[in-house]
Design a protein around this motif. Structure first.
Motif, mmCIF file in Angstrom:
data_model
loop_
_atom_site.group_PDB
_atom_site.id
_atom_site.type_symbol
_atom_site.label_atom_id
_atom_site.label_comp_id
_atom_site.label_asym_id
_atom_site.label_seq_id
_atom_site.Cartn_x
_atom_site.Cartn_y
_atom_site.Cartn_z
ATOM 1 N N ALA A 47 0.822 -1.216 0.000
ATOM 2 C CA ALA A 47 0.000 0.000 0.000
ATOM 3 C C ALA A 47 0.852 1.261 0.000
ATOM 4 O O ALA A 47 0.414 2.308 -0.488
ATOM 5 C CB ALA A 47 -0.932 -0.011 1.211
ATOM 6 N N ALA A 48 2.075 1.178 0.527
ATOM 7 C CA ALA A 48 2.944 2.349 0.601
ATOM 8 C C ALA A 48 3.878 2.460 -0.591
ATOM 9 O O ALA A 48 4.649 3.414 -0.673
ATOM 10 C CB ALA A 48 3.765 2.298 1.890
ATOM 11 N N ASP A 49 3.821 1.510 -1.520
ATOM 12 C CA ASP A 49 4.724 1.512 -2.669
ATOM 13 C C ASP A 49 4.130 2.378 -3.782
ATOM 14 O O ASP A 49 3.091 2.032 -4.355
ATOM 15 C CB ASP A 49 4.932 0.077 -3.173
ATOM 16 N N PRO A 50 4.749 3.502 -4.117
ATOM 17 C CA PRO A 50 4.175 4.397 -5.133
ATOM 18 C C PRO A 50 4.193 3.803 -6.539
ATOM 19 O O PRO A 50 3.541 4.335 -7.437
ATOM 20 C CB PRO A 50 5.076 5.642 -5.047
ATOM 21 N N ARG A 51 4.919 2.716 -6.748
ATOM 22 C CA ARG A 51 4.989 2.113 -8.083
ATOM 23 C C ARG A 51 3.751 1.283 -8.414
ATOM 24 O O ARG A 51 3.510 0.956 -9.572
ATOM 25 C CB ARG A 51 6.216 1.207 -8.186
ATOM 26 N N VAL A 52 2.967 0.947 -7.371
ATOM 27 C CA VAL A 52 1.821 0.055 -7.566
ATOM 28 C C VAL A 52 0.553 0.767 -7.087
ATOM 29 O O VAL A 52 0.385 0.977 -5.885
ATOM 30 C CB VAL A 52 2.004 -1.266 -6.793
ATOM 31 N N PRO A 53 -0.339 1.158 -7.999
ATOM 32 C CA PRO A 53 -1.552 1.858 -7.575
ATOM 33 C C PRO A 53 -2.544 0.913 -6.915
ATOM 34 O O PRO A 53 -2.442 -0.311 -7.042
ATOM 35 C CB PRO A 53 -2.101 2.414 -8.889
ATOM 36 N N ARG A 54 -3.481 1.490 -6.249
ATOM 37 C CA ARG A 54 -4.529 0.706 -5.612
ATOM 38 C C ARG A 54 -5.414 0.052 -6.676
ATOM 39 O O ARG A 54 -5.731 0.674 -7.689
ATOM 40 C CB ARG A 54 -5.380 1.620 -4.718
ATOM 41 N N LEU A 55 -5.771 -1.195 -6.449
ATOM 42 C CA LEU A 55 -6.640 -1.918 -7.382
ATOM 43 C C LEU A 55 -8.093 -1.695 -6.968
ATOM 44 O O LEU A 55 -8.536 -2.194 -5.931
ATOM 45 C CB LEU A 55 -6.298 -3.411 -7.370
ATOM 46 N N THR A 56 -8.827 -0.941 -7.759
ATOM 47 C CA THR A 56 -10.213 -0.593 -7.428
ATOM 48 C C THR A 56 -11.192 -1.404 -8.273
ATOM 49 O O THR A 56 -10.817 -2.105 -9.221
ATOM 50 C CB THR A 56 -10.454 0.907 -7.669
ATOM 51 N N GLY A 57 -12.465 -1.263 -7.928
ATOM 52 C CA GLY A 57 -13.508 -1.957 -8.674
ATOM 53 C C GLY A 57 -13.687 -1.423 -10.081
ATOM 54 O O GLY A 57 -14.390 -2.035 -10.896
ATOM 55 N N ALA A 58 -13.065 -0.281 -10.389
ATOM 56 C CA ALA A 58 -13.179 0.284 -11.730
ATOM 57 C C ALA A 58 -12.350 -0.491 -12.758
ATOM 58 O O ALA A 58 -12.561 -0.346 -13.961
ATOM 59 C CB ALA A 58 -12.731 1.750 -11.712
ATOM 60 N N VAL A 59 -11.417 -1.306 -12.286
ATOM 61 C CA VAL A 59 -10.605 -2.127 -13.198
ATOM 62 C C VAL A 59 -11.485 -3.269 -13.721
ATOM 63 O O VAL A 59 -12.042 -4.053 -12.947
ATOM 64 C CB VAL A 59 -9.362 -2.680 -12.488
#
Length: 265
Positions: free
Chosen positions: A96-108
């Protein structure tokens, strides 16, 4: 008069004794403290630093003084999670703190999967099979993975498309989705420095989870995907495919790979 001379002689003797006593008395202790005996400073060498006398006299370890009562305590910086797992953080907190990996949301969104391939490459270590891709793909020495298929090398770069399988190289989570997220983060080790992820598709598959994503590094991108699947072994299996934009004609093969992963048997 004789008595007078005799008395003067006695007085003179007493005075002489007193003077003698004063002369032989040792110096006061304060005089010793005020004049310590120190070693002469060492002569500086022509090639090394000058060493002070105090440094040469001391032979024991240096002990720092304790803070005086009432002094404010020294604040220590709290480590923050980053690209690697920091002490005191769980894998998901580090993610969650890694800026290289965005949060995976339901919009995907999900993606349409094609029909599985009949020709497969078997991986006995993971209990999984993946499609055997046609030319220009070819099998290649798998180490450090279990199986590997690659595209031809391109002039001027070491990047080329590859499909690999191996036992899960990261800590499995209770959720297959979370495990897939950690696996996608791990695959950045096999992309150029500074690479970042943006999600393209996310969905469950039989006995696991699938993620498809774009990897951006500078002016270039790759398309990539991971599939986490339980093949009945001690650890889940990982299927990882990546294709750089210089070989974008093979991006369509990514769908073929993720659609065809299955359990052996």
């Amino acid at each position: 008069m004789r008595d007078v001379y005799r008395g003067l002689a006695v007085v003179a003797a007493v005075v002489a004794v007193v003077v003698t006593v004063v002369v032989v008395l040792p110096p006061e202790p304060d005089e010793v403290v005020a004049r310590p005996v120190t070693a002469p400073p060492a002569a500086p060498s022509s090639s090394g630093p000058t060493v002070s006398a105090s440094a040469t006299v001391s032979a024991g370890p240096t002990v720092s003084a304790s803070p005086a009562a009432g002094d404010a305590p020294v604040e220590r910086a709290t480590p923050s999670p980053g690209p690697t797992l920091a002490p005191g953080y769980t894998p998901m907190e580090a993610l969650a703190a890694d800026p290289r990996v965005p949060r995976l949301t339901g919009a995907v969104k999900r993606m349409a999967l094609s029909s599985p391939s009949r020709q497969v490459v078997k991986d006995e270590r993971t209990g999984l099979a993946v499609p055997k891709l046609p030319k220009p793909w070819k099998s290649y020495g798998p180490a450090p993975f279990s199986t590997k298929q690659v595209l031809p090398k391109m002039r001027g770069t070491s990047l080329r498309g590859m499909v690999v399988t191996c036992p899960l190289p990261i800590m499995a989570q209770d959720s297959a989705r979370d495990t897939a997220l950690l696996a996608a983060r791990w695959t950045l080790n096999h992309h150029p420095k500074g690479a970042k992820i943006s999600w393209l598709a996310s969905q469950p598959v039989k006995r696991g989870w699938m993620l498809v994503y774009r990897v951006t590094y500078g002016k270039h991108t790759s398309r990539a995907a991971v599939v986490i699947m339980d093949g009945g072994m001690s650890k889940p299996g990982l299927v990882f495919v990546t294709v750089p934009d210089a070989q974008r004609k093979q991006w369509r093969d990514i769908s073929r790979v993720v659609s065809g992963v299955r359990v052996l048997g």
